[in-house]
Enzyme design. Structure first.
Site, PDB file in Angstrom:
ATOM      1  N   GLU A   1     -82.764 -27.050  14.917  1.00  0.00           N
ATOM      2  CA  GLU A   1     -84.070 -26.387  14.930  1.00  0.00           C
ATOM      3  C   GLU A   1     -85.160 -27.310  15.467  1.00  0.00           C
ATOM      4  O   GLU A   1     -84.978 -28.518  15.593  1.00  0.00           O
ATOM      5  CB  GLU A   1     -84.428 -25.917  13.520  1.00  0.00           C
ATOM      6  CG  GLU A   1     -83.517 -24.821  13.029  1.00  0.00           C
ATOM      7  CD  GLU A   1     -83.871 -24.313  11.646  1.00  0.00           C
ATOM      8  OE1 GLU A   1     -83.263 -23.330  11.233  1.00  0.00           O
ATOM      9  OE2 GLU A   1     -84.756 -24.891  10.976  1.00  0.00           O
TER      10      GLU A   1
ATOM     11  N   CYS B   1     -78.537 -22.594  18.596  1.00  0.00           N
ATOM     12  CA  CYS B   1     -77.568 -22.146  17.595  1.00  0.00           C
ATOM     13  C   CYS B   1     -76.284 -22.973  17.672  1.00  0.00           C
ATOM     14  O   CYS B   1     -75.965 -23.559  18.706  1.00  0.00           O
ATOM     15  CB  CYS B   1     -77.230 -20.674  17.797  1.00  0.00           C
ATOM     16  SG  CYS B   1     -78.625 -19.562  17.617  1.00  0.00           S
TER      17      CYS B   1
ATOM     18  N   GLU C   1     -73.145 -21.987  17.754  1.00  0.00           N
ATOM     19  CA  GLU C   1     -72.141 -21.483  18.684  1.00  0.00           C
ATOM     20  C   GLU C   1     -72.420 -21.943  20.114  1.00  0.00           C
ATOM     21  O   GLU C   1     -71.520 -22.396  20.820  1.00  0.00           O
ATOM     22  CB  GLU C   1     -72.107 -19.944  18.639  1.00  0.00           C
ATOM     23  CG  GLU C   1     -71.736 -19.374  17.290  1.00  0.00           C
ATOM     24  CD  GLU C   1     -72.926 -19.094  16.376  1.00  0.00           C
ATOM     25  OE1 GLU C   1     -72.822 -18.184  15.527  1.00  0.00           O
ATOM     26  OE2 GLU C   1     -73.970 -19.789  16.494  1.00  0.00           O
TER      27      GLU C   1
ATOM     28  N   CYS D   1     -76.151 -15.714  21.167  1.00  0.00           N
ATOM     29  CA  CYS D   1     -74.849 -16.392  21.160  1.00  0.00           C
ATOM     30  C   CYS D   1     -73.742 -15.456  21.625  1.00  0.00           C
ATOM     31  O   CYS D   1     -72.827 -15.876  22.338  1.00  0.00           O
ATOM     32  CB  CYS D   1     -74.537 -16.943  19.768  1.00  0.00           C
ATOM     33  SG  CYS D   1     -75.530 -18.400  19.369  1.00  0.00           S
TER      34      CYS D   1
END
Length: 160
Positions: free
Chosen positions: A64, A73, A75, A115
């Site tokens: 983040e 993210c 993934e 994602c």
């Protein structure tokens, strides 16, 4: 007018203990990655582990930033690393786990829309599906044989 019916078939395991040993180990790698996530704003930790056809396991976690769109993210972290470090390897299987710091997460938590689109891109690029297993911190595990099961009507380069 015509109606189109879209069906998806997913396998649901009652817990991580039901998974085949190789997938359980992959999920363990996702658990470890999850605990290294940098999530000071959402307090929502996500880990992903990606098995490549060369036997390598690449992990990723959410990263983040105070400027939310600048984060990444788990993934996509794993997929982009795999693509940059092992450009000729096919991505076979991804295990994903997520948990909140302030409450227990027992529902399977699938990849977000961005994602899903990124995973779809690599399925198309490699002309082969990527198996997905996703869960919360405990409880049921959902398996999708391909990203297309959870994102039908893919947006691809054919539209560009």
């Amino acid at each position: 007018m015509e109606k189109i019916k879209i069906e998806s078939f997913l396998d649901v395991y009652s817990s991580k203990d039901e998974l085949p040993e190789a997938i359980s180990s992959l999920m363990d790698a996702a658990f470890a990655a999850r605990e290294r996530a940098y999530a000071p704003y959402s307090n929502f930790l996500v880990g992903a582990a990606l098995l490549l056809d060369n036997g390598e396991v690449v992990t990723g976690n959410n990263q983040e930033n105070a400027c939310y769109p600048a984060g990444l993210c788990a993934e996509r972290t794993a997929i982009f690393y795999a693509s940059s470090q092992y450009p000729d390897a096919k991505m076979l299987t991804m295990a994903i786990t997520a948990r909140a710091r302030d409450k227990e997460t027992t529902d399977p938590i699938p990849p977000c829309g961005v994602c899903r689109q990124a995973i779809a891109e690599y399925e198309i690029k490699q002309e082969a599906p990527i198996e997905l297993y996703f869960m919360g911190e405990k409880g049921k595990v959902v398996k999708s044989a391909s990203l297309e099961n959870i994102l039908p009507l893919l947006f691809t380069s054919k539209y560009l």
